[in-house]
Each structure stands twice: as structure tokens, then as C-alpha cells.
Design an enzyme around this catalytic site. Structure first.
Site, mmCIF file in Angstrom:
data_model
loop_
_atom_site.group_PDB
_atom_site.id
_atom_site.type_symbol
_atom_site.label_atom_id
_atom_site.label_comp_id
_atom_site.label_asym_id
_atom_site.label_seq_id
_atom_site.Cartn_x
_atom_site.Cartn_y
_atom_site.Cartn_z
ATOM 1 N N SER A 254 0.828 -1.211 0.000
ATOM 2 C CA SER A 254 0.000 0.000 0.000
ATOM 3 C C SER A 254 0.861 1.259 0.000
ATOM 4 C CB SER A 254 -0.929 0.010 1.217
ATOM 5 O OG SER A 254 -0.174 -0.124 2.394
ATOM 6 N N CYS A 342 2.957 -10.707 12.989
ATOM 7 C CA CYS A 342 3.901 -10.050 13.900
ATOM 8 C C CYS A 342 3.161 -9.419 15.070
ATOM 9 C CB CYS A 342 4.741 -9.024 13.146
ATOM 10 S SG CYS A 342 3.777 -7.719 12.403
HETATM 11 N N1 SAH Z 1 7.868 -8.835 4.014
HETATM 12 C C1 SAH Z 1 8.427 -7.502 4.116
HETATM 13 C C2 SAH Z 1 7.842 -6.719 5.260
HETATM 14 C C3 SAH Z 1 6.362 -6.456 5.150
HETATM 15 S S1 SAH Z 1 5.795 -5.360 6.381
HETATM 16 C C4 SAH Z 1 9.929 -7.631 4.250
HETATM 17 O O1 SAH Z 1 10.432 -8.766 4.347
HETATM 18 O O2 SAH Z 1 10.614 -6.602 4.243
HETATM 19 C C5 SAH Z 1 4.140 -5.095 5.957
HETATM 20 C C6 SAH Z 1 3.903 -4.200 4.768
HETATM 21 O O3 SAH Z 1 2.512 -4.163 4.531
HETATM 22 C C7 SAH Z 1 4.350 -2.756 4.917
HETATM 23 O O4 SAH Z 1 5.246 -2.443 3.897
HETATM 24 C C8 SAH Z 1 3.061 -1.923 4.739
HETATM 25 O O5 SAH Z 1 3.272 -0.757 3.956
HETATM 26 C C9 SAH Z 1 2.184 -2.887 4.001
HETATM 27 N N2 SAH Z 1 0.730 -2.728 4.159
HETATM 28 C C10 SAH Z 1 0.034 -2.358 5.254
HETATM 29 N N3 SAH Z 1 -1.291 -2.436 5.020
HETATM 30 C C11 SAH Z 1 -1.437 -2.853 3.741
HETATM 31 C C12 SAH Z 1 -2.544 -3.139 2.911
HETATM 32 N N4 SAH Z 1 -3.808 -3.037 3.372
HETATM 33 N N5 SAH Z 1 -2.332 -3.540 1.648
HETATM 34 C C13 SAH Z 1 -1.070 -3.674 1.187
HETATM 35 N N6 SAH Z 1 0.020 -3.434 1.931
HETATM 36 C C14 SAH Z 1 -0.156 -3.034 3.192
#
Ligand code: SAH
Length: 398
Positions: A254, A342
Site C-alpha cells: 500500500s 507479527c
Molecule cells: N515482508 C516484508 C515486510 C512487510 S511489512 C519484508 O520482508 O521486508 C508489511 C507491509 O505491509 C508494509 O510495507 C506496509 O506498507 C504494508 N501494508 C500495510 N497495510 C497494507 C494493505 N492493506 N495492503 C497492502 N500493503 C499493506
């Protein structure tokens, strides 16, 4: 006033967790406070019979009223203490430090490294510090000096811009603390792959370092496969998957700022031809894929924390159920679901039940092939099991 003499007297029967070396004392366990300690002052913790139990820092605004740091009567919470704990934490990362392919990892994991409220992450030549409690704030200047001396970084940057500080009555703060200010993008390595990190404005301290071993474990399963990484952030998981030979990876997030870096991260690792990005709400994108019959071989679900408080656990489990149900529906028979939570309040058992429920609703059989947890640079103290916040399952879905 000598604040080191301030005393926190516990109610009768509330000493058990302290004796078991749990590092937090909640306000409800406290009968009386003597000596008017200021925020961040050292306090002596005494049980209802007058017995000395432990020593910690006082947080008058927080429900976690005292964060304990020592159970040794002779041990002061001074510079020498911070130095000993810091050196112990650094020694615990020796294997990571010796790895030439990785230079981004956690150096100090707060309570779990015996330094309550203190987080220190290494990003190549820069350190990022988070100060999360009044006690940690009292240690800040010593900590920065010691980090500069022991780690010889180019610069130390503060990212204490997290909401938990408000519970402690501390203002959000970020900015340079020592040495050179990091450039807008700092290059780091993880298992030989190069990534750009925004230490000043990126999520967490810049990257999700806790997922390092899980990204690396997952990548080989992606070779030759069509992969969906539904919460990509800056693409570390997607890039490792592509570098391990994934046929294609579709990364969603997002945050368009995160995806801008993700694009650059794919390019600099030479995998941009096999990775594409989509900015949007993954809940909706998952539904769109299901409705259009789009299928994948591997689906990775690493969403943000759904429950920050216990009262949010029910809503969080519904969210996890939703995305896991959709994730399974997008898998070809025999495909792999790598699914994470998490949220500390959603424990591993509850998470497994939620994924089980998703499988039932999807009408799919699923096997657990493996379990994920946070990397060893985010250790869990046996006396502080709340520290085990990251959990995940690798499932084969038929
Ligand atoms: N797997 C990644 C970390 C993901 S953290 C790594 O290894 O680096 C979770 C992510 O979800 C964040 O980047 C955040 O911007 C995103 N996020 C939060 N809500 C969301 C949504 N509704 N749709 C898509 N992405 C979202």
C-alpha cells in the site's frame, strides 16, 4: 534528592513475576512509591515483607510502571552496566558480524538483551537507535558514546518516532545523534544481495530485519515458481525469491514510497525483469485475483501488525483468517503458503488455529512444512516470552 534511593513497594503476593525475572512491573502491582522518583529514575523494588527484589527504571506515566534491569543487589544501572550489557549483546551478534554478505541486523533487542527500552539496528556503516522508555532515555547519552566507541560507525541516527513513546510520556523524536548524518538512501547487504534503505523515514528503523532468516529460508522454495508477495514493503522477500530463480514475482504494497525503493532494489540485483509491483490494498487485490481466477505457486503473506492491544485480538484474527483464506484460494494444488503474524498478542497456537480455519473454509487440505520465528538477532528471553512476537507457517496447500 537521591533518586537512587527511591523505593517501589509491591502489594502482597505480587512478587512472583519479579522473582521469575520478568522485566516489567505493572502499576496494579504497586502498593506505594517512596522518594518521589522522577521519570527515568532508578528505583529499588521491595516486596510486601520488606525484602529487596530488583532494581529498575521508573515510568510514572506508563502502565508498565517499572522496567527492571538487574536482580543483583550490588549492580548499579550506570554506564558500566550499559557497557557490560552492550558488549554482551554485540558478542551475541559475532557470527553475523563475521558474515561478509550481511551487514543489516539488530544489535540490541531491548528487554531481551537486558537493556529495557533500547533498540539498536545496524545498517552497514550506520546505526539506528530507538529509545522506547523513560529508563532508556536516562541511558541515552552513555549508550551513544559506547556505541560510537565499540562499533565505530560513520553515524548514529535516532528513530524514536514510535507510538509507544507516548505511553511513556516521551515525545516522538528522530534525527542524527552522533557522527555523519545518513544519506537519504543507505546501501546494505543481506545474504549477498544489495538493498537501499531509508533510515530517516522508512518503516520500523528502515527495514524488517526480523524477517531475515525467513526470507532466506523461503527463497529456494520459489525457484521456477510464480510467486505472489502480497505485503512487499521495499521488496526484500521478492528480490531474494527472484534471485533464487523464481519464474516471476508479483510484489504488492500500500506504500508507494516503499515500492519505489522495491523497484530500485530489484534493479540493482538484476532481477527487475522477473519482478513486477502493484501499489494498492492487498485485501482488495487478493479478492480481485480470486475473482479473476489468477493462480500462483507460492503466496507470501507478511501483513503489518493487526493487533497492538489485547482488545484488538478478535478483529485481528478475522483479518488473518480473511487473507489466509484468500491466499489459499490463489494457490495451485500443491502450492506453498508462507504466512506470518507479527502481532505479539496473537500467539503461535492461535495463529495456527486461524490458518486451520482458513483452510477449512477454503476447502483445502494443508500441511505444515515448517515454522518461522524472528531471527536470532531478535532473541527471546525465556523469562519474557512476550518478546516472541513474530511467528509464521510454511504450508503446502492441496
Ligand atoms: N515482508 C516484508 C515486510 C512487510 S511489512 C519484508 O520482508 O521486508 C508489511 C507491509 O505491509 C508494509 O510495507 C506496509 O506498507 C504494508 N501494508 C500495510 N497495510 C497494507 C494493505 N492493506 N495492503 C497492502 N500493503 C499493506
Amino acid at each position: 534528592m537521591d533518586s537512587a534511593k527511591s523505593k517501589v513497594l509491591l502489594k502482597k503476593g505480587r512478587e512472583k513475576s519479579v522473582l521469575q525475572r520478568h522485566p516489567w512491573i505493572y502499576s496494579g502491582s504497586i502498593a506505594r512509591v517512596e522518594g518521589n522518583p522522577l521519570p527515568g529514575a532508578v528505583v529499588e523494588v521491595i516486596d510486601a515483607r520488606g525484602q529487596w527484589l530488583a532494581r529498575g527504571h521508573y515510568s510514572p506515566r506508563s502502565q508498565i510502571r517499572v522496567r527492571l534491569a538487574t536482580w543483583e543487589a550490588e549492580e548499579g544501572l550506570d554506564r558500566a552496566f550499559v557497557s557490560r550489557r552492550l558488549q554482551r549483546a554485540l558478542a551475541g551478534r559475532a557470527a553475523l558480524e563475521a558474515d561478509p554478505g550481511t551487514n543489516a541486523y539488530r544489535l540490541v533487542h531491548a528487554e531481551s538483551d537486558g537493556l529495557p527500552g533500547v533498540v539498536v539496528d545496524r545498517y552497514g556503516p550506520f546505526l539506528v537507535v530507538q529509545i522506547l522508555s523513560q529508563g532508556a532515555a536516562a541511558w541515552q547519552s552513555e549508550l551513544v558514546e559506547l556505541l560510537a566507541a565499540h562499533c565505530a560507525p560513520q553515524g548514529i541516527y535516532e528513530r524514536s518516532d514510535v507510538s509507544v513513546r507516548r505511553l511513556e510520556g516521551l515525545p516522538a523524536r528522530s534525527g542524527p545523534l552522533w557522527g555523519r548524518e545518513p544519506p537519504p538512501q543507505v546501501e546494505v547487504l543481506e545474504a549477498g544481495r544489495s538493498f537501499l534503505v531509508d533510515l530517516r523515514a522508512g518503516q520500523k528503523t528502515g527495514a524488517y530485519l526480523d524477517q531475515r532468516p525467513n526470507r532466506l529460508r523461503l527463497a529456494p522454495h520459489c525457484a521456477g515458481r510464480e510467486v505472489l508477495d502480497a505485503f512487499s514493503y521495499t521488496g526484500w522477500c521478492a528480490v531474494h525469491a527472484a534471485a533464487a530463480g523464481a519464474a516471476s514475482v508479483w510484489g504488492w504494497d500500500s506504500s508507494s514510497e516503499a515500492l519505489e525503493l522495491a523497484r530500485e532494489n530489484a534493479r540493482r540485483n538484476g532481477v527487475d525483469g522477473r519482478v513486477s509491483w502493484e501499489s494498492g490494498n492487498s485485501f482488495e487485490l487478493l479478492r480481485d485475483c480470486r475473482d479473476s481466477g489468477r493462480l500462483f505457486d507460492v503466496v507470501i503473506l507478511d501483513p503489518p501488525k493487526f493487533a497492538s492491544r489485547r482488545s484488538q485480538v478478535d478483529a485481528a484474527t478475522r483479518g488473518y483468517k480473511d487473507i489466509n483464506l484468500l491466499g489459499m484460494q490463489l494457490l495451485r494444488p500443491g502450492g506453498l503458503l508462507a504466512t506470518f503474524s507479527c502481532s505479539g498478542h496473537v500467539d503461535a497456537d492461535l495463529f495456527q488455529k486461524v490458518v486451520f480455519g482458513a483452510g477449512l473454509d477454503a476447502g483445502r487440505d494443508a500441511q505444515i512444512l515448517g515454522r518461522f520465528c524472528q531471527g536470532s538477532d531478535h532473541p527471546v528471553l525465556l523469562s519474557f516470552p512476550q518478546g516472541a512476537y513474530l511467528k509464521g507457517l510454511l504450508c503446502r496447500v492441496y
